[in-house]
Every structure is written in C-alpha cells, then in structure tokens.
Design a protein around this motif. Sequence first.
Motif, short mmCIF file in Angstrom:
data_model
loop_
_atom_site.label_atom_id
_atom_site.label_comp_id
_atom_site.label_asym_id
_atom_site.label_seq_id
_atom_site.Cartn_x
_atom_site.Cartn_y
_atom_site.Cartn_z
N SER A 60 -3.37 0.95 9.71
CA SER A 60 -3.57 1.01 8.30
C SER A 60 -3.17 -0.32 7.58
O SER A 60 -3.39 -0.52 6.73
N GLY A 61 -2.16 -0.85 8.67
CA GLY A 61 -1.79 -2.47 8.16
C GLY A 61 -2.90 -3.28 8.16
O GLY A 61 -3.25 -3.89 7.14
N LEU A 62 -3.93 -3.26 9.13
CA LEU A 62 -4.94 -4.01 9.28
C LEU A 62 -5.78 -3.70 8.23
O LEU A 62 -6.64 -4.63 7.61
N ALA A 63 -6.15 -2.40 7.81
CA ALA A 63 -7.17 -2.03 7.03
C ALA A 63 -6.59 -2.61 5.52
O ALA A 63 -7.45 -2.84 4.71
N HIS A 84 0.32 -3.91 1.91
CA HIS A 84 0.48 -2.88 2.55
C HIS A 84 2.17 -2.48 2.25
O HIS A 84 2.86 -1.87 3.42
N GLY A 85 2.67 -2.36 1.15
CA GLY A 85 3.91 -2.28 0.61
C GLY A 85 5.17 -3.30 1.22
O GLY A 85 6.36 -2.98 0.97
N ALA A 88 -7.44 -6.17 5.18
CA ALA A 88 -9.12 -6.26 5.04
C ALA A 88 -9.27 -6.21 3.75
O ALA A 88 -10.20 -6.74 3.00
N ARG A 89 -8.81 -4.98 3.09
CA ARG A 89 -8.76 -4.60 1.54
C ARG A 89 -8.71 -5.76 0.73
O ARG A 89 -9.15 -6.23 -0.17
N GLU A 140 -10.75 -7.93 -1.94
CA GLU A 140 -10.45 -8.08 -3.34
C GLU A 140 -10.10 -9.68 -3.74
O GLU A 140 -10.84 -9.96 -4.80
N GLU A 141 -9.57 -10.17 -2.92
CA GLU A 141 -9.54 -11.80 -3.24
C GLU A 141 -10.92 -12.51 -3.09
O GLU A 141 -11.10 -13.16 -4.12
#
Length: 148
Positions: A124-127, A58-59, A130-131, A135-136
């Motif tokens: 948005s950070g939690l999302a 998240h940047g 989760a993304r 991916e992992e």
Amino acid sequence: MILARTTEIAAPPRRVFAFFEEMESNYTRWHPDHIAFRWLQPGRLAVGNRFHFEERIHGQHIRRTVRLTRVESDRMIEFVPDNALIRFFLRGVTFRIEPADAGCRFTQEIRIRIGPLGRAVNRSGLAAVARHMAEEGENLKAIAEGAG
C-alpha cells in the motif's frame, strides 16, 4: 525495483527544466502534499549541491536531505539521499526530460532496494508513492502547459 512514471507534456523541455530551477517557489504548488523545500547552498541545480524537502505520502511526514549527482540542462536531474542508511534502500531519484513530437516526455524514476517480502509488506505504501508520482506528473503538465 524501479517505480517509474512518464507524462507527456505539450511544452518544450526548457520550460519543464526551468520549473525545477525555481523549485523553492514551485515546490508547494507542484503537489498539495508537498510541505517545504530549501536549497542548502547557492548554485541551485549543479552536481554536488544539496537540498532539503518535506512531503506527506501515505500518512507519513517524509523529510529528506539529498545531493545532486547528475544535472544535464533541459534533459536530466538525478539525486541521492545524504544519509547512507536511507541511501542503502532509496538508491536515487531521476527526472528525465526528453523531446517528443508535441513537446516533451517527463519521466520520474525512483530506484528502491527492496525484495519480494518488502514489496508484499509495503504494497500500500508503494502504491501511494506511485499515485503521488502520477499526480506530480499531471500537475507539472498543467503548470508547464500554462493551466496551473
């Protein structure tokens, strides 16, 4: 709150666990946002051992030093942050590897202490976390099944 993600992997639990035994060489190929990993003592996957990792989510450039609290060969790895303040909010991370018909089930869990207001503010950070976990899981699947 627990963020969890399960990935079905057509490989034996031993192969998935072995991936984590070689994390220094596997960390950056596991996910493109992984930056660095190093063991802080010899012995690798053993209760009490510590490691440091860096990743971008998240940047944010996240740096953590953690301690292994539970290791069961071919089954489970758990760790918690060394820093008590961070550990107050980030309660721990668990990787479970369970036998399944076609190989194994890999489940990641991140235990977070956060209330409803914190969830709303950090949606948005939690999302993004989760993304990243999804991916992992998919990347580990590709590596363990021989395509990665």
